[in-house]
Design an enzyme around this catalytic site. Structure first.
Site, PDB file in Angstrom:
ATOM      1  N   TYR A  17     -10.848  49.032  33.998  1.00  0.00           N
ATOM      2  CA  TYR A  17     -12.013  48.922  33.454  1.00  0.00           C
ATOM      3  C   TYR A  17     -13.085  50.116  33.525  1.00  0.00           C
ATOM      4  O   TYR A  17     -13.335  50.132  34.848  1.00  0.00           O
ATOM      5  CB  TYR A  17     -12.760  47.571  33.491  1.00  0.00           C
ATOM      6  CG  TYR A  17     -14.100  47.174  32.677  1.00  0.00           C
ATOM      7  CD1 TYR A  17     -13.856  46.603  31.495  1.00  0.00           C
ATOM      8  CD2 TYR A  17     -15.283  47.389  33.275  1.00  0.00           C
ATOM      9  CE1 TYR A  17     -14.740  46.439  30.789  1.00  0.00           C
ATOM     10  CE2 TYR A  17     -16.438  47.085  32.348  1.00  0.00           C
ATOM     11  CZ  TYR A  17     -16.108  46.869  31.195  1.00  0.00           C
ATOM     12  OH  TYR A  17     -17.306  46.336  30.159  1.00  0.00           O
ATOM     13  N   PHE A  45     -20.757  50.874  25.624  1.00  0.00           N
ATOM     14  CA  PHE A  45     -19.444  51.862  26.018  1.00  0.00           C
ATOM     15  C   PHE A  45     -18.626  51.284  27.013  1.00  0.00           C
ATOM     16  O   PHE A  45     -18.952  50.775  28.210  1.00  0.00           O
ATOM     17  CB  PHE A  45     -20.385  52.905  26.782  1.00  0.00           C
ATOM     18  CG  PHE A  45     -19.441  54.229  27.203  1.00  0.00           C
ATOM     19  CD1 PHE A  45     -19.463  55.407  26.781  1.00  0.00           C
ATOM     20  CD2 PHE A  45     -18.749  53.912  28.254  1.00  0.00           C
ATOM     21  CE1 PHE A  45     -18.319  56.460  27.102  1.00  0.00           C
ATOM     22  CE2 PHE A  45     -17.784  54.909  28.984  1.00  0.00           C
ATOM     23  CZ  PHE A  45     -17.696  56.026  28.324  1.00  0.00           C
ATOM     24  N   GLU A  46     -17.466  51.058  26.699  1.00  0.00           N
ATOM     25  CA  GLU A  46     -16.380  50.483  28.070  1.00  0.00           C
ATOM     26  C   GLU A  46     -15.015  51.092  27.324  1.00  0.00           C
ATOM     27  O   GLU A  46     -14.693  51.116  26.215  1.00  0.00           O
ATOM     28  CB  GLU A  46     -16.442  48.997  27.792  1.00  0.00           C
ATOM     29  CG  GLU A  46     -16.011  48.431  26.631  1.00  0.00           C
ATOM     30  CD  GLU A  46     -15.831  46.806  26.874  1.00  0.00           C
ATOM     31  OE1 GLU A  46     -16.252  46.277  27.878  1.00  0.00           O
ATOM     32  OE2 GLU A  46     -15.418  46.170  25.820  1.00  0.00           O
ATOM     33  N   ILE A  47     -14.296  51.583  28.466  1.00  0.00           N
ATOM     34  CA  ILE A  47     -12.818  51.862  28.405  1.00  0.00           C
ATOM     35  C   ILE A  47     -12.053  51.280  29.142  1.00  0.00           C
ATOM     36  O   ILE A  47     -12.405  50.735  30.323  1.00  0.00           O
ATOM     37  CB  ILE A  47     -12.879  53.178  28.819  1.00  0.00           C
ATOM     38  CG1 ILE A  47     -13.556  54.344  27.966  1.00  0.00           C
ATOM     39  CG2 ILE A  47     -11.360  53.737  28.669  1.00  0.00           C
ATOM     40  CD1 ILE A  47     -13.766  55.615  28.382  1.00  0.00           C
ATOM     41  N   LYS A  75     -17.720  38.998  29.141  1.00  0.00           N
ATOM     42  CA  LYS A  75     -16.753  40.107  29.473  1.00  0.00           C
ATOM     43  C   LYS A  75     -16.974  40.514  30.987  1.00  0.00           C
ATOM     44  O   LYS A  75     -16.008  40.736  31.941  1.00  0.00           O
ATOM     45  CB  LYS A  75     -16.473  40.873  28.574  1.00  0.00           C
ATOM     46  CG  LYS A  75     -15.975  40.831  27.209  1.00  0.00           C
ATOM     47  CD  LYS A  75     -16.224  41.626  26.412  1.00  0.00           C
ATOM     48  CE  LYS A  75     -15.084  42.912  26.499  1.00  0.00           C
ATOM     49  NZ  LYS A  75     -15.033  43.884  25.410  1.00  0.00           N
TER      50      LYS A  75
END
Length: 290
Positions: free
Chosen positions: A28, A76-78, A113
């Site tokens: 994450y 913004f998340e990967i 999340k």
């Protein structure tokens, strides 16, 4: 890789972020954390804690150390897909979903999340991208490491009760993705439809998740009716002073709070000129405060 549609990459991404995540074993990735509004997380942490204790996982990761109300700013998340498709996450989400807080108390995806990451993703597999330039006004503005000449984020938060409204479109800023420069230009005439004005007595000061539906025209009428459906809506007032930008003021909690879950706007458009026949009219249902 998830980004909100009104967020910007403000500098070149100098490396393969997916390759980096894979080679480092990260699951994450995020840019920064912010604090969610208390009105949007009523009972969420207690519901998650009860679930974690029942399964005996409350102390296995960093959930106990994760501050109540803190969220990864997931505009913004990967992430590795397994984080949010695993059976343990699905079971956790089903528990949250069945509680009803998503629908009745506006529990959002960011806190839900973020709690899941603190429960199921080891801390050494969570990575902060503090070197990438990223902006999502007015909450996050992180300068690229290449231009600030050092590592570490310079993200700022600014959820002030009083903040200036941008009535005039700013100079377009583009996102940079590889060789592509993507930019959007605001339309001033459309912007005016959503700009509250103190003279109108409107307390609708902004919203997200906008969807419009055309209802057609009444027989013999030269105008068409469009209904706009909004998600989270900010309620308040507008204060104006000569020579300065209008100020948006949040409605206080005693008067019903500044955030309602949904609102509706109705707009009449001239069938021949395709121009609005008048200002948009807004409506919403008062929301019970916890």
């Amino acid at each position: 890789w998830r980004m909100d549609d009104d967020s910007l990459l403000t500098g070149e991404v100098p490396y393969d972020v997916f390759g980096y995540m894979a080679s480092a074993g990260h699951l994450y990735g995020y840019v920064n954390t912010v604090r969610d509004d208390d009105a949007c997380i009523v009972d969420l942490w207690d519901t998650a804690k009860e679930y974690a204790q029942r399964l005996g996982v409350a102390g296995e990761n960093f959930f106990r150390e994760w501050p109540r109300g803190a969220v990864y700013y997931n505009n913004f998340e990967i992430t590795h897909s397994s984080v949010f498709t695993s059976p343990k996450y699905r079971a956790y989400f089903d528990h949250i979903d069945q509680n009803g807080g998503i629908y009745m108390r506006r529990w959002g995806d960011a806190p839900i999340k973020s709690i899941a990451v603190s429960l199921f993703v080891p801390a050494n597999k969570v990575h902060r991208f503090e070197d990438l330039g990223y902006r999502h006004a007015p909450f996050i503005d992180q300068e690229p490491a290449a231009t600030r000449g050092r590592a570490g984020g310079t993200a700022r938060t600014a959820p002030a009760p009083r903040q200036a409204l941008a009535w005039k479109p700013e100079v377009p800023v583009h996102s940079v993705i590889g060789q592509f420069h993507i930019e959007a230009h605001p339309d001033e005439s459309l912007q005016k439809l959503f700009a509250p004005h103190s003279a109108e007595g409107s307390a609708w000061t902004g919203a997200d998740s906008a969807t419009s539906v055309g209802l057609g025209s009444v027989s013999g009428s030269d105008s068409e009716t469009f209904v706009w459906l909004f998600g989270d809506t900010l309620i308040g007032s507008v204060s104006e002073s000569p020579g300065s930008l209008p100020q948006r003021i949040r409605r206080d909690k005693a008067s019903g709070g500044f955030l309602v879950h949904n609102s509706v706007g109705v707009l009449e458009v001239n069938s021949r000129t395709r121009k609005p026949a008048g200002p948009m009219q807004f409506a919403w249902t008062p929301q019970a405060q916890p």
